[in-house]
Design an enzyme around this catalytic site. Structure first.
Site, short mmCIF file in Angstrom:
data_model
loop_
_atom_site.label_atom_id
_atom_site.label_comp_id
_atom_site.label_asym_id
_atom_site.label_seq_id
_atom_site.Cartn_x
_atom_site.Cartn_y
_atom_site.Cartn_z
N GLY A 20 0.91 -1.09 -0.09
CA GLY A 20 0.05 -0.03 -0.05
C GLY A 20 0.78 1.11 -0.04
O GLY A 20 1.92 1.14 -0.50
N CYS A 21 0.40 2.44 0.60
CA CYS A 21 1.21 3.38 0.62
C CYS A 21 2.44 3.10 1.39
O CYS A 21 2.62 2.61 2.37
CB CYS A 21 0.25 4.56 1.51
SG CYS A 21 1.23 6.21 1.80
#
Length: 180
Positions: A20-21
């Site tokens: 993800g981020c």
């Protein structure tokens, strides 16, 4: 603005993790004793295109946000790093983590040597058995480019910045290592 391919040698071993981020993942991984350095960047996309944040966000070039993790295998085993990785990602989600959606937020583990390949393959085989659906990709690192400087150590510079990894999870990870 272009960014150089990260070819800096690692004083130890390296593994590249997409979860993800990259802001929160970098923060969590940097808390592990034995991790020497972390670097946010873009991995395994179209090799003839040098990525930047906005084009990676477009999803058009196949890059994912990833963290280069340099670690000392005498101080921390790769399996321990993978334990932490799987604590903070959800491998059952395709191309997303938390509120972040798109191919750039897929989860993945990318190795650069045969020893890591064997460990990752065995570890993920075991992890995959725990889930009906499993989308974390594994494979060799094809390419990696450093993210822009403002992405590096982002949550250290912006403690209230957005992260799909909760502050409670971060605190849990911190305590895991401070109690040792």
């Amino acid at each position: 603005m272009s960014h150089a391919k990260n070819t800096a040698p690692c004083d130890g071993s390296a593994i590249y993790l997409a979860g993800g981020c990259f802001w929160g993942l970098e923060k969590v991984l940097s808390m592990i004793p034995g991790v020497i350095d972390t670097e946010c960047g873009y991995a395994n996309g179209y090799p003839l295109f040098i990525p930047d944040y906005m084009t990676v966000c477009s999803g058009k070039f196949g890059y994912c946000e990833a963290v280069r993790v340099c670690y000392d295998p005498a101080l921390v085993k790769l399996e321990r790093i993978l334990d932490v990785f799987f604590l903070v990602i959800d491998p059952t989600l395709l191309n997303r983590q938390g509120n972040d959606r798109g191919i750039q937020y897929r989860t993945g583990i990318y190795w650069v040597d045969d020893g890591a390949e064997k460990i990752v393959t065995s570890y993920v085989e075991s992890e995959r058995k725990k889930h009906e659906e499993f989308y974390t990709e594994i494979g060799p690192l094809e390419n990696f480019f450093d993210a822009e400087p403002y992405h590096q150590d982002y949550l250290d510079k912006n403690p209230d910045g957005y992260c799909h990894i909760s502050k409670e999870e971060m605190e849990h990870i911190r305590k895991m290592f401070s109690d040792n």
